[in-house]
Scaffold this motif. Structure first.
Motif: not given
Length: 603
Positions: A36, A108, A297, A400, A403-404
């Protein structure tokens, strides 16, 4: 049943996705968490920390780790790991505030629409690095700079070759010089005022456009081939490890640039007080990027952990690892800035009749090119360096997006049977929206958006402290955390989470708002509209969802409010852990309160 079901509030209960999978190795969460730190858009506003403060930024960084960064990591990891769900469904812990998850979803997606530029630009430079002569070298710039504008552009090669040009402004003693690698990107748009807010017209770089389309096609191929968490985590592990190796090689090579490398390293790690003080105040804003692009995230990444994964230890390992990543990129920025300052000072000391100023823009991505062009074997170092930046950007977008997407699938059960189709549709829409960054008006869009996302991230973190430690409650949070970790968690740490960390975030929020307003003051109209759509309007989800969920509940206003604040379907997903949780809770004092809540009659 000791927990409350959504049936009691007139809603369908949460149905966990038992096929969502886990990390293929327990260390994948640590590697992905450290990656990250590849969120390099923050260097557009915070590179001044390392330019002026050097390694002294480690001092406020470590202080921030103790005060709010690691506590936030622990809290977000707890939400994801305990609930085995993404940043939307995890707010079953307090359904009234589930609108926070939808804000995160909007943020996001907004970040992903512009972040592809951080892959497209390195890809563009990587392709041109394979030419026999680098286009941004003093020899290569002769082949294209004369077509760039009617008047010859002043650039660094004129200083290095002792060429003189008449001043192009009202001040005879002042002369602005471009860095060839910066000028190269401007030449792709054929637009000299590329990064100036007062620029007029609309220009598209077809090379950047093709690189952007290739980037999204590559991301789509990754998610199509790696259609499970296990496969994707394996791919990310090898990619992150490769990026680490390339970063170490780049740092070593940049360390050998100055005439006295040891002096440069010493100045970076032991800066003077004059250089230390200006960078100290901005370290807090820089450290917030440790949570990656967008928000939530960490919650989703932790949801792929096994239930008893050691959250606190992993959080410290991740944060310390991120610090070394930031320092590595910071040292590259520091050496690059020092390199140009030495050239400027050497020229100004010999020419007293004029003063040269070197324009350094987007220093980590653009200005470093001309530094490498002055090295031996410049093509090799440019290929390795821009491959590292490209890989870092692809990792950031992939993490990312993972995560979304996982948060969407956790929240909307109907999409789980069509994951591939939904994934490709979302990637396609993001790719279309990101095409605006291929224009002169959008290529520098991230400079303003990164400030807005920092404001949003900080505000959401403040709300998270309130939801978990005040609405859900200190006692229940400590109880669940200790049950999940099978070890005690100090009450002193809980009180620090409740009082000290929020105060630090409030101060950080005020600073971030101030910087964001400054950038919006010089932003284009399109940027202002985009900021309203992706940053301001999503905040309406919080009160809007509160009203919506309370209308679905029966009873008086007070009863509805209490019901909506209580956790719904809040339990470990795995059957064995869930049974142990129920059995443990029956032996605690909280059992009586939970039974009282279940037996409460709604009038």
């Amino acid at each position: 049943m000791i927990y409350e079901s959504s049936y009691d509030s007139g809603r369908l209960p949460y149905k966990p996705d038992l096929a969502r999978g886990y990390w293929s190795k327990s260390s994948d969460f640590i590697f992905t968490g450290i990656s990250l730190a590849f969120r390099l858009d923050v260097f557009s506003i915070a590179w001044i920390v390392f330019t002026y403060a050097g390694c002294a930024s480690v001092i406020p960084y470590i202080i921030s780790l103790f005060l709010f960064v690691v506590p936030l990591f622990v809290m977000q990891s707890f939400l994801g790991q305990f609930s085995s769900s993404g940043f939307i469904s995890a707010f079953r812990i307090a359904p009234l505030f589930k609108g926070i998850g939808y804000i995160s979803l909007a943020v996001n997606l907004g970040v992903l629409t512009y972040y592809s530029v951080f892959a497209a630009v390195p890809l563009l430079y990587l392709i041109h690095s394979m030419r026999p002569i680098l286009p941004w070298s003093c020899e290569g710039i002769k082949h294209w700079s004369y077509n760039f504008t009617e008047n010859q552009v002043r650039h660094l090669c004129h200083i290095l070759s002792n060429d003189t040009l008449p001043p192009k402004n009202n001040f005879n003693w002042f002369s602005m010089h471009e860095i060839p690698s910066n000028l190269f990107l401007k030449s792709r748009f054929n637009h000299m005022e590329l990064f100036e807010h007062s620029s007029e017209g609309f220009y598209i770089s077809w090379e950047v456009l093709l690189c952007t389309l290739f980037t999204w096609a590559l991301i789509a191929a990754i998610f199509y081939k790696c259609n499970s968490v296990e496969k994707l985590s394996t791919m990310l592990r090898y990619s992150i490890f490769t990026a680490f190796i390339l970063l170490i090689i780049s740092v070593i090579r940049f360390a050998l640039i100055p005439q006295n490398p040891l002096l440069s390293i010493f100045d970076f790690f032991v800066p003077s007080w004059e250089m230390f003080m200006p960078g100290f105040p901005t370290a807090g804003i820089f450290v917030i990027s440790a949570f990656g692009a967008g928000w939530g995230t960490i919650i989703t990444l932790a949801s792929f952990n096994k239930f008893k994964t050691k959250t606190v230890q992993n959080s410290w390992i991740i944060c310390v690892g991120q610090m070394f990543i930031f320092l590595s990129f910071g040292y590259i920025v520091y050496v690059t800035d020092r390199y140009y300052n030495e050239i400027k000072q050497a020229y100004n000391s010999k020419n007293t009749d004029s003063y040269v100023y070197i324009s350094k823009l987007w220093i980590l991505f653009l200005s470093t090119g001309s530094v490498m062009a002055d090295m031996s074997w410049p093509n090799l170092w440019c290929i390795l360096y821009y491959a590292m930046l490209l890989l870092a950007a692809l990792i950031t977008v992939t993490v990312s997006l993972l995560s979304t997407l996982q948060s969407i699938f956790d929240e909307f059960e109907e999409f789980r049977t069509r994951k591939t189709e939904v994934t490709l549709i979302i990637i396609g829409l993001l790719g279309i929206c990101s095409l605006y960054t291929c224009s002169n008006q959008g290529v520098f869009l991230h400079v303003i958006f990164v400030n807005d996302t920092i404001v949003t991230q900080t505000a959401l973190n403040l709300l998270l402290f309130f939801v978990v430690l005040w609405v859900y409650g200190r006692v229940r949070f400590q109880r669940d955390l200790e049950f999940m970790l099978s070890q005690s968690f100090s009450t002193c740490k809980i009180y620090m989470l409740r009082f000290v960390s929020p105060v630090c975030l409030v101060l950080l929020l005020l600073a971030a708002i101030f910087i964001s307003l400054m950038y919006h003051f010089v932003g284009a109209t399109v940027v202002q509209i985009a900021a309203v759509l992706f940053i301001v309007l999503p905040w309406l989800y919080v009160p809007g969802y509160m009203i919506y969920i309370m209308l679905q509940t029966t009873g008086t206003f007070k009863t509805r409010f209490k019901r909506c604040c209580r956790p719904m379907d809040w339990y470990p997903v795995e059957l064995e852990d869930r049974q142990r949780y129920e059995q443990t809770m029956r032996n605690t004092d909280m059992t009586h309160q939970l039974h009282e809540l279940e037996e409460e009659t709604v009038t």
